[in-house]
Design an enzyme around this catalytic site. Structure first.
Site, PDB file in Angstrom:
ATOM      1  N   THR A   1      40.841 -51.765  11.327  1.00 39.18           N
ATOM      2  CA  THR A   1      40.052 -50.712  11.959  1.00 39.18           C
ATOM      3  C   THR A   1      41.001 -49.946  12.871  1.00 39.18           C
ATOM      4  OG1 THR A   1      37.982 -51.943  11.848  1.00 39.18           O
ATOM      5  CG2 THR A   1      38.118 -50.202  13.490  1.00 39.18           C
TER       6      THR A   1
ATOM      7  N   LYS B   1      33.669 -46.213   9.412  1.00 34.79           N
ATOM      8  CA  LYS B   1      33.638 -47.422  10.248  1.00 34.79           C
ATOM      9  C   LYS B   1      33.236 -47.069  11.676  1.00 34.79           C
ATOM     10  CE  LYS B   1      34.201 -51.694  11.557  1.00 34.79           C
ATOM     11  NZ  LYS B   1      35.409 -52.510  11.350  1.00 34.79           N
TER      12      LYS B   1
ATOM     13  N   LYS C   1      38.041 -51.915  21.594  1.00 34.20           N
ATOM     14  CA  LYS C   1      39.089 -51.177  20.879  1.00 34.20           C
ATOM     15  C   LYS C   1      38.455 -50.190  19.904  1.00 34.20           C
ATOM     16  CE  LYS C   1      40.681 -51.940  16.990  1.00 34.20           C
ATOM     17  NZ  LYS C   1      41.185 -52.456  15.697  1.00 34.20           N
TER      18      LYS C   1
END
Length: 297
Positions: free
Chosen positions: A107, A182, A250
């Site tokens: 990611t 995502k 994050k």
């Protein structure tokens, strides 16, 4: 350990870079599906452990692991880690053969996906950004959802191979589209988990048996994966599993940076990000994301 069966496809020579909580079982599924797998991990002992469990082979650098591979998969920590294993010293791009495909399950930012896609193309390679959803259990059970961006022909090549650890592998557009999808996923999860945390905390303050309540409302319009899988553990105050708060922060950082670029307004996401900062301050850096409820009880 997963007991899933695998659809027969022609075995491929593949490499897998990064054997963390996601990559370790993902690479294992590729081996069990019959592919010739070479792994690389920054901590060599983890790679040796993987070879001892699954067979295959390991190499000491991404470049060596990628040599001769048809497809190179990676699942590392962030943009900088991804650059290191691709274009850094002894990076995979330096060892890949012409026409080989790099599939990135990290990611990361859409920006780095576009950057590395252009770099791969300049070297006669292909790059697919392919972040995943489903968490560690999804990786172990071979049931991840994979969101991809990149060239359609390259995607068609990697899709059946990636199905070794997935329930769905979908092309969503050009380079960066997988990472953007995502981000959409993480926005949805952030709001859902905060709403669930508030609902459970409210019900507990009201004196309700929340296990019974979730059993009832989980059969109606409020039902969600988070309610089914994280609601009961929220009630029990168990958070030592799953997707860590540090990782979610994050990811939400990537979301908020992208929103600054594209002008999207994300007031709830920004607020939940700060709530996760509160959880970190409570010592919950590695607690599951459902630990948002700790702020409320």
């Amino acid at each position: 350990m997963s007991t899933r069966s695998y659809d027969p496809i022609k075995p491929q020579k593949v490499a897998f870079l990064g054997l963390g909580v996601m990559g370790y079982p993902m690479a294992g599924h590729l081996k069990r599906a019959g592919h010739d797998v070479v792994v690389y991990n920054r901590t060599a002992a983890k790679a040796s452990q993987w070879v001892g469990e699954y067979g295959g082979a390991s190499d000491s650098t991404p470049e060596a692991a990628a040599k001769g591979a048809d497809i190179v998969f990676a699942c590392v920590g962030n943009d900088d880690d991804l650059r290191a294993v691709t274009v850094g010293e002894r990076g995979a791009f330096g060892g890949m053969k012409e026409g080989a495909i790099f599939v990135d399950h990290t990611t990361a930012s859409a920006e780095v996906a576009r950057e590395l896609s252009a770099e791969a193309k300049s070297r006669g390679l292909q790059f697919i950004d392919a972040p995943v959803s489903g968490g560690n259990l999804g990786a172990i059970n071979g049931a991840l959802t994979v969101m991809c961006g990149g060239d359609a022909k390259a995607f068609a090549t990697i899709q059946p191979v990636a199905m070794a650890f997935s329930k769905a592998v979908t092309l969503l557009g050009e380079s960066g589209s997988g990472q953007l999808a995502k981000m959409v996923n993480q926005i949805c999860i952030a709001g859902l988990v905060q709403g669930l945390a508030e609902a459970i905390a409210f019900g507990q303050k009201a004196g309700l048996d929340m296990k019974v309540v979730l059993g009832v409302i989980g059969k109606g319009a409020a039902q969600s994966w988070q309610m089914d899988n994280r609601g009961p553990t929220m009630i029990e105050g168990k958070f030592d599993f799953g997707f860590a708060v540090d990782w979610m922060r994050k990811d939400l950082g990537l979301v908020l940076d992208e929103a600054k670029r594209n002008g999207a307004r994300l007031p709830v996401t920004a607020l939940v990000d700060q709530f996760y900062a509160d959880v970190q301050a409570q010592g919950g850096q590695r607690w599951d994301t459902s630990s948002l409820i700790k702020r409320l009880t």
